[in-house]
Design a protein around this motif. Structure first.
Motif, PDB file in Angstrom:
ATOM      1  N   UNK A 101       0.865  -1.187   0.000  1.00 20.85           N
ATOM      2  CA  UNK A 101       0.000   0.000   0.000  1.00 20.85           C
ATOM      3  C   UNK A 101       0.895   1.228   0.000  1.00 20.85           C
ATOM      4  N   UNK A 102       0.680   2.129  -0.935  1.00 21.32           N
ATOM      5  CA  UNK A 102       1.442   3.374  -0.992  1.00 21.32           C
ATOM      6  C   UNK A 102       0.591   4.482  -0.373  1.00 21.32           C
ATOM      7  N   UNK A 103       0.886   4.885   0.854  1.00 21.92           N
ATOM      8  CA  UNK A 103       0.042   5.888   1.524  1.00 21.92           C
ATOM      9  C   UNK A 103      -0.013   7.235   0.814  1.00 21.92           C
ATOM     10  N   UNK A 104       0.939   7.485  -0.087  1.00 23.38           N
ATOM     11  CA  UNK A 104       0.931   8.778  -0.776  1.00 23.38           C
ATOM     12  C   UNK A 104      -0.144   8.843  -1.852  1.00 23.38           C
ATOM     13  N   UNK A 105      -0.639   7.675  -2.305  1.00 25.53           N
ATOM     14  CA  UNK A 105      -1.654   7.671  -3.360  1.00 25.53           C
ATOM     15  C   UNK A 105      -2.834   6.747  -3.037  1.00 25.53           C
TER      16      UNK A 105
END
Length: 211
Positions: A101-105
């Motif tokens: 999971x990429x928290x920035x997107x």
């Protein structure tokens, strides 16, 4: 600060799923999968911390925007026709857990309803450790249950008990601007002034573990 550390560690290895944390609940009996999907989405909407957005500012600081993202409807995965539905469900969940999971997107929460039999359903929830821990799962699952019960009964759920993020932020800001913060910082800087370097079993940086 612990949350900030998790953020930067993920940014160093964006494809690393090490910070994914997950749980599955096996539900037996007559389960309305469509109602369960709606219950999960509404429970996520009730907790602004779980659907927060994170952005890096020009000065390098990370800012959290609670409630800015939306989970959407979790998929219903039907494995009833497979030779071993539990094995198929476990494989599906394992593969999903391996996706970073990429928290920035990304929204820091994923979920799915897996139907193993007409009377057997598994609820799967995966969240980034930036916003989720073991206790968080228990609170989130309880809220899902409240929404599901209300949906199948045709009633209204009780009011959510999730606390908003803003008071926590204000408390932290107040502390960091206080004399207590300056005193605490001075104490620990003095207390740790003579601490030796940490002992390591390998030379150089160890890097970030991978799942």
């Amino acid at each position: 600060r612990a949350q900030t550390g998790v953020w930067f560690a993920q940014q160093l290895t964006p494809d690393n799923p090490i910070f994914n944390t997950s749980e599955c609940l096996e539900l037996r009996g007559s389960v309305d999968a469509d109602a369960l999907v709606v219950a999960v989405r509404r429970a996520a909407d009730d907790c602004e911390a779980l659907v927060a957005a994170f952005e890096t500012q020009p000065d390098g600081t990370v800012v959290q925007f609670p409630g800015r993202r939306q989970l959407g409807d979790p998929p219903v995965v039907d494995v009833r026709g497979t030779p071993d539905p539990w094995v198929a469900a476990h494989e599906w969940m394992t593969n999903d857990l391996a996706r970073a999971i990429d928290p920035s997107v990304d929204v820091c929460l994923r979920a799915a309803v897996l139907r193993l039999a007409d009377d057997r359903v598994v609820l799967y929830v995966c969240g980034h450790h930036l916003v989720f821990d073991a206790f968080g799962f228990s609170l989130f699952n309880r809220r899902i249950g409240e929404h599901y019960t209300a949906l199948v009964a045709g009633t209204e759920p009780p009011a959510p008990r999730f606390a908003p993020v803003e008071p926590v932020v204000r408390e932290e800001e107040s502390y960091r601007e206080s004399d207590a913060f300056a005193a605490d910082r001075a104490f620990w800087a003095d207390y740790l002034a003579d601490v030796e370097e940490a002992v390591a079993l390998s030379p150089g940086a160890s890097g970030i573990a991978r799942r």
